[in-house]
Design a protein around this motif. Sequence first.
Motif, PDB file in Angstrom:
ATOM      1  N   LEU A  41     -15.018 -14.460   9.241  1.00 49.32           N
ATOM      2  CA  LEU A  41     -15.468 -13.419   9.514  1.00 49.32           C
ATOM      3  C   LEU A  41     -14.591 -12.106   9.262  1.00 49.32           C
ATOM      4  CD1 LEU A  41     -16.612 -14.338  13.243  1.00 49.32           C
ATOM      5  CD2 LEU A  41     -17.928 -13.251  11.480  1.00 49.32           C
ATOM      6  N   LEU A  42     -13.281 -12.174   9.442  1.00 47.02           N
ATOM      7  CA  LEU A  42     -12.535 -11.093   9.161  1.00 47.02           C
ATOM      8  C   LEU A  42     -12.430 -10.720   7.786  1.00 47.02           C
ATOM      9  CD1 LEU A  42      -9.210 -11.917  11.481  1.00 47.02           C
ATOM     10  CD2 LEU A  42     -11.006 -10.066  12.071  1.00 47.02           C
ATOM     11  N   ILE A  43     -12.478 -11.689   6.881  1.00 48.96           N
ATOM     12  CA  ILE A  43     -12.676 -11.120   5.458  1.00 48.96           C
ATOM     13  C   ILE A  43     -13.930 -10.541   5.233  1.00 48.96           C
ATOM     14  CG2 ILE A  43     -12.936 -12.259   3.293  1.00 48.96           C
ATOM     15  CD1 ILE A  43     -11.042 -14.687   3.987  1.00 48.96           C
ATOM     16  N   GLU A  44     -15.088 -11.287   5.725  1.00 46.97           N
ATOM     17  CA  GLU A  44     -16.390 -10.928   5.577  1.00 46.97           C
ATOM     18  C   GLU A  44     -16.498  -9.267   6.268  1.00 46.97           C
ATOM     19  OE1 GLU A  44     -19.583 -12.820   7.649  1.00 46.97           O
ATOM     20  OE2 GLU A  44     -20.524 -10.888   7.728  1.00 46.97           O
ATOM     21  N   VAL A  45     -16.128  -9.051   7.318  1.00 42.78           N
ATOM     22  CA  VAL A  45     -16.206  -7.520   7.695  1.00 42.78           C
ATOM     23  C   VAL A  45     -15.185  -6.529   7.184  1.00 42.78           C
ATOM     24  CG1 VAL A  45     -17.027  -8.412   9.824  1.00 42.78           C
ATOM     25  CG2 VAL A  45     -14.860  -7.815   9.704  1.00 42.78           C
ATOM     26  N   ASN A  46     -14.215  -6.973   6.217  1.00 41.99           N
ATOM     27  CA  ASN A  46     -13.367  -6.023   5.767  1.00 41.99           C
ATOM     28  C   ASN A  46     -13.639  -5.732   4.087  1.00 41.99           C
ATOM     29  OD1 ASN A  46     -11.522  -4.912   7.773  1.00 41.99           O
ATOM     30  ND2 ASN A  46     -11.631  -7.077   8.298  1.00 41.99           N
ATOM     31  N   ARG A  47     -14.625  -6.500   3.733  1.00 43.18           N
ATOM     32  CA  ARG A  47     -14.756  -6.772   2.150  1.00 43.18           C
ATOM     33  C   ARG A  47     -14.965  -5.454   1.517  1.00 43.18           C
ATOM     34  NH1 ARG A  47     -15.960 -11.605   0.313  1.00 43.18           N
ATOM     35  NH2 ARG A  47     -16.790 -12.477   1.947  1.00 43.18           N
ATOM     36  N   ASP A  48     -15.242  -4.011   2.333  1.00 43.78           N
ATOM     37  CA  ASP A  48     -15.273  -2.972   1.713  1.00 43.78           C
ATOM     38  C   ASP A  48     -14.013  -2.320   1.863  1.00 43.78           C
ATOM     39  OD1 ASP A  48     -15.776  -2.974   4.393  1.00 43.78           O
ATOM     40  OD2 ASP A  48     -16.879  -0.897   4.231  1.00 43.78           O
ATOM     41  N   LEU A  49     -13.032  -2.715   2.596  1.00 45.31           N
ATOM     42  CA  LEU A  49     -11.693  -2.244   3.075  1.00 45.31           C
ATOM     43  C   LEU A  49     -10.660  -2.708   2.480  1.00 45.31           C
ATOM     44  CD1 LEU A  49     -11.834  -1.025   6.873  1.00 45.31           C
ATOM     45  CD2 LEU A  49     -12.139   0.478   4.727  1.00 45.31           C
ATOM     46  N   ALA A  50     -10.676  -3.940   2.567  1.00 45.58           N
ATOM     47  CA  ALA A  50      -9.217  -4.443   2.091  1.00 45.58           C
ATOM     48  C   ALA A  50      -9.281  -5.644   1.102  1.00 45.58           C
ATOM     49  CB  ALA A  50      -8.654  -5.056   3.522  1.00 45.58           C
ATOM     50  N   GLN A  51      -8.256  -6.042   0.691  1.00 48.17           N
ATOM     51  CA  GLN A  51      -8.273  -7.094  -0.396  1.00 48.17           C
ATOM     52  C   GLN A  51      -7.788  -8.419   0.443  1.00 48.17           C
ATOM     53  OE1 GLN A  51      -5.589  -5.829  -3.390  1.00 48.17           O
ATOM     54  NE2 GLN A  51      -7.104  -6.357  -4.896  1.00 48.17           N
ATOM     55  N   SER A  52      -8.378  -9.510   0.419  1.00 49.85           N
ATOM     56  CA  SER A  52      -7.971 -10.484   1.200  1.00 49.85           C
ATOM     57  C   SER A  52      -7.221 -11.531   0.441  1.00 49.85           C
ATOM     58  CB  SER A  52      -9.077 -10.957   1.891  1.00 49.85           C
ATOM     59  OG  SER A  52     -10.201 -11.573   1.023  1.00 49.85           O
ATOM     60  N   GLU A  53      -6.128 -12.263   1.131  1.00 46.20           N
ATOM     61  CA  GLU A  53      -5.394 -13.128   0.349  1.00 46.20           C
ATOM     62  C   GLU A  53      -5.394 -14.228   1.595  1.00 46.20           C
ATOM     63  OE1 GLU A  53      -0.768 -14.171  -0.992  1.00 46.20           O
ATOM     64  OE2 GLU A  53      -1.810 -12.184  -1.208  1.00 46.20           O
ATOM     65  N   LEU A  66      -4.432  -9.519   4.801  1.00 51.54           N
ATOM     66  CA  LEU A  66      -5.374  -8.211   4.318  1.00 51.54           C
ATOM     67  C   LEU A  66      -4.860  -7.087   3.818  1.00 51.54           C
ATOM     68  CD1 LEU A  66      -8.231  -8.266   7.083  1.00 51.54           C
ATOM     69  CD2 LEU A  66      -8.454  -9.263   4.861  1.00 51.54           C
ATOM     70  N   THR A  67      -4.947  -6.714   2.752  1.00 51.37           N
ATOM     71  CA  THR A  67      -4.107  -5.390   2.377  1.00 51.37           C
ATOM     72  C   THR A  67      -5.098  -4.322   2.052  1.00 51.37           C
ATOM     73  OG1 THR A  67      -2.651  -6.937   1.176  1.00 51.37           O
ATOM     74  CG2 THR A  67      -2.442  -4.485   0.415  1.00 51.37           C
ATOM     75  N   PHE A  68      -4.759  -3.160   2.668  1.00 52.42           N
ATOM     76  CA  PHE A  68      -5.361  -1.806   2.827  1.00 52.42           C
ATOM     77  C   PHE A  68      -4.880  -0.876   1.957  1.00 52.42           C
ATOM     78  CE2 PHE A  68      -8.231  -3.155   6.406  1.00 52.42           C
ATOM     79  CZ  PHE A  68      -7.723  -4.091   6.700  1.00 52.42           C
ATOM     80  N   GLY A  69      -5.521  -0.425   0.792  1.00 54.18           N
ATOM     81  CA  GLY A  69      -5.041   0.582   0.044  1.00 54.18           C
ATOM     82  C   GLY A  69      -3.889   0.361  -1.030  1.00 54.18           C
ATOM     83  N   GLY A  70      -3.051   1.381  -1.408  1.00 51.59           N
ATOM     84  CA  GLY A  70      -2.136   1.232  -2.205  1.00 51.59           C
ATOM     85  C   GLY A  70      -1.914   0.038  -3.450  1.00 51.59           C
ATOM     86  N   SER A  71      -3.193   0.182  -4.049  1.00 54.51           N
ATOM     87  CA  SER A  71      -3.454  -0.618  -5.069  1.00 54.51           C
ATOM     88  C   SER A  71      -2.701  -0.260  -6.255  1.00 54.51           C
ATOM     89  CB  SER A  71      -4.941  -0.709  -5.591  1.00 54.51           C
ATOM     90  OG  SER A  71      -5.575   0.433  -5.572  1.00 54.51           O
ATOM     91  N   GLY A  72      -1.444  -0.515  -6.433  1.00 58.15           N
ATOM     92  CA  GLY A  72      -0.913  -0.544  -7.595  1.00 58.15           C
ATOM     93  C   GLY A  72       0.051   0.941  -7.957  1.00 58.15           C
ATOM     94  N   LYS A  73      -0.604   2.078  -7.183  1.00 62.51           N
ATOM     95  CA  LYS A  73      -0.151   3.121  -7.527  1.00 62.51           C
ATOM     96  C   LYS A  73       1.040   3.647  -6.583  1.00 62.51           C
ATOM     97  CE  LYS A  73      -4.139   4.972  -6.453  1.00 62.51           C
ATOM     98  NZ  LYS A  73      -5.156   5.747  -6.082  1.00 62.51           N
ATOM     99  N   SER A  74       0.955   3.037  -5.572  1.00 61.77           N
ATOM    100  CA  SER A  74       2.039   3.596  -4.338  1.00 61.77           C
ATOM    101  C   SER A  74       3.328   2.630  -4.510  1.00 61.77           C
ATOM    102  CB  SER A  74       1.410   3.263  -3.106  1.00 61.77           C
ATOM    103  OG  SER A  74       2.628   3.510  -2.068  1.00 61.77           O
ATOM    104  N   GLN A  75       4.198   3.512  -4.584  1.00 68.72           N
ATOM    105  CA  GLN A  75       5.812   2.854  -4.508  1.00 68.72           C
ATOM    106  C   GLN A  75       6.158   2.578  -3.530  1.00 68.72           C
ATOM    107  OE1 GLN A  75       6.735   1.729  -7.936  1.00 68.72           O
ATOM    108  NE2 GLN A  75       4.701   2.253  -8.345  1.00 68.72           N
ATOM    109  N   VAL A 139      -0.916  -0.790   3.416  1.00 64.15           N
ATOM    110  CA  VAL A 139      -0.919  -1.313   5.047  1.00 64.15           C
ATOM    111  C   VAL A 139      -1.529  -2.712   4.897  1.00 64.15           C
ATOM    112  CG1 VAL A 139      -1.770  -1.060   7.402  1.00 64.15           C
ATOM    113  CG2 VAL A 139      -1.357   0.843   5.812  1.00 64.15           C
ATOM    114  N   VAL A 140      -0.567  -3.716   5.558  1.00 60.79           N
ATOM    115  CA  VAL A 140      -0.986  -5.057   5.447  1.00 60.79           C
ATOM    116  C   VAL A 140      -1.207  -5.600   7.021  1.00 60.79           C
ATOM    117  CG1 VAL A 140      -0.163  -7.398   4.742  1.00 60.79           C
ATOM    118  CG2 VAL A 140       0.269  -5.642   3.346  1.00 60.79           C
ATOM    119  N   LEU A 141      -2.318  -6.275   7.178  1.00 60.22           N
ATOM    120  CA  LEU A 141      -2.443  -7.064   8.229  1.00 60.22           C
ATOM    121  C   LEU A 141      -2.616  -8.314   8.032  1.00 60.22           C
ATOM    122  CD1 LEU A 141      -3.637  -7.246  11.320  1.00 60.22           C
ATOM    123  CD2 LEU A 141      -5.790  -7.504  10.516  1.00 60.22           C
ATOM    124  N   LEU A 142      -1.286  -9.040   8.812  1.00 60.36           N
ATOM    125  CA  LEU A 142      -1.395 -10.493   8.791  1.00 60.36           C
ATOM    126  C   LEU A 142      -1.691 -11.202   9.825  1.00 60.36           C
ATOM    127  CD1 LEU A 142       0.112 -12.866   7.102  1.00 60.36           C
ATOM    128  CD2 LEU A 142       2.205 -12.453   8.591  1.00 60.36           C
TER     129      LEU A 142
END
Length: 389
Positions: A41-53, A66-75, A139-142
């Motif tokens: 459910l958490l993966i589903e409701v965050n599909r547009d916001l976060a990458q899930s692992e 769940l990883t929000f943002g920072g896709s490669g650019k952010s150091q 930002v990572v949500l574990l």
Amino acid sequence: MHAYLRYALERQEEIAALIQRLVEAESPTDSPESVDHVMDLLIEVNRDLAQSEVVPSPRFGKHLKLTFGGSGKSQSRQLLAIGHADTVWPLGTLRQMPFRKEEGRLWGPGVLDMKSGLVIFLYAMRLLREMKIAVNCPVVLLVVSDEEVGSPDSRPLTEAEGRKSRAAFILEPGTGLSGKLKTARKGVGRYLIRVEGVAAHAGVDFQAGASAIVEAAHQIQEVAKLSDRALGVTVNPGVVRGGTRSNVVAASAEIEVDVRAVTESDARQVGERLSKLQALDPRCRISVEGGPNRPPMERNSKIAALFESAREVGREIGLELEESATGGGSDGNFTAALGIPTLDGLGAVGEGAHAVTESVLLERIPERIALLAGLISRASSEDVGGRFA
Ligand SMILES: [Zn+2]
């Protein structure tokens, strides 16, 4: 009114609806498939916001990152939020304790601990994106699946993510109906004391026996003496087992002991004393197993600095935040013990965790979303916990 608060207030209905979906997906720790369903459910409701692992677990439901943002650019180093999908409530609890919206509260199994906390975090991230607020690091949500049994499987994962993080925010409920944040938690240790005696017929051969139960009774008194109220050390012999029949001198007994301490050194000292317990009756043997389960979350300067940042963010929103210390452990104990600035109790405000009165105050949800959003935005660009100072 602060724009963050308004954002959350305008969405109260959909926020409550998502909490309801999560509460109605019952997820006791010992039912991996049910916990998996909450993760899905958490993966589903965050599909547009976060990458899930997904991180599979051999004994429990899967863990989710769940990883929000920072896709490669952010150091920049990431910010970490930690929650859990499991609850203490067995499957079927909803029949006696259905999800309800009454008296300005949401009620139901796991609503406070901590399904609302997860939703509060997710809406904070949604707010930041929709309001185009800068978040300058990933930002990572574990979300772990085994917190309610002491996080035996997820601990290495929590520690690995913690080491990569500038700060950790724990989504456990705040303290009491004022919702104080948590800046200190006691460490928790679990011990098992085994007593071996000598069995004998209680009528025919009483003197030949050495009662493990009588010995255990003595040891219980010794163990209880290790509590130290002034230091905040508690040593609780919580479970006792022993013997077979009343006409047999007991051959064995065991005592389960829960130890809580504010500091690592106090916890260690109690462990050492337990390991040195001596049998009063020389015919009895004593062995001690176990050890620390969660290290203490000690309120150090980094945690104090992080709380100070939260207070400042709170004031901008119109909140006067307070801090508290608790005897209960959480996954924040692990990150704090690694020296990562950790702030706990950022989840919902309510009461009755693990009790039939479990409920959250609806009107306090928007401020928690606003607080977390402000804190994440600020911590993404500032060294809020002094970790890199
Ligand atoms: Zn919890």
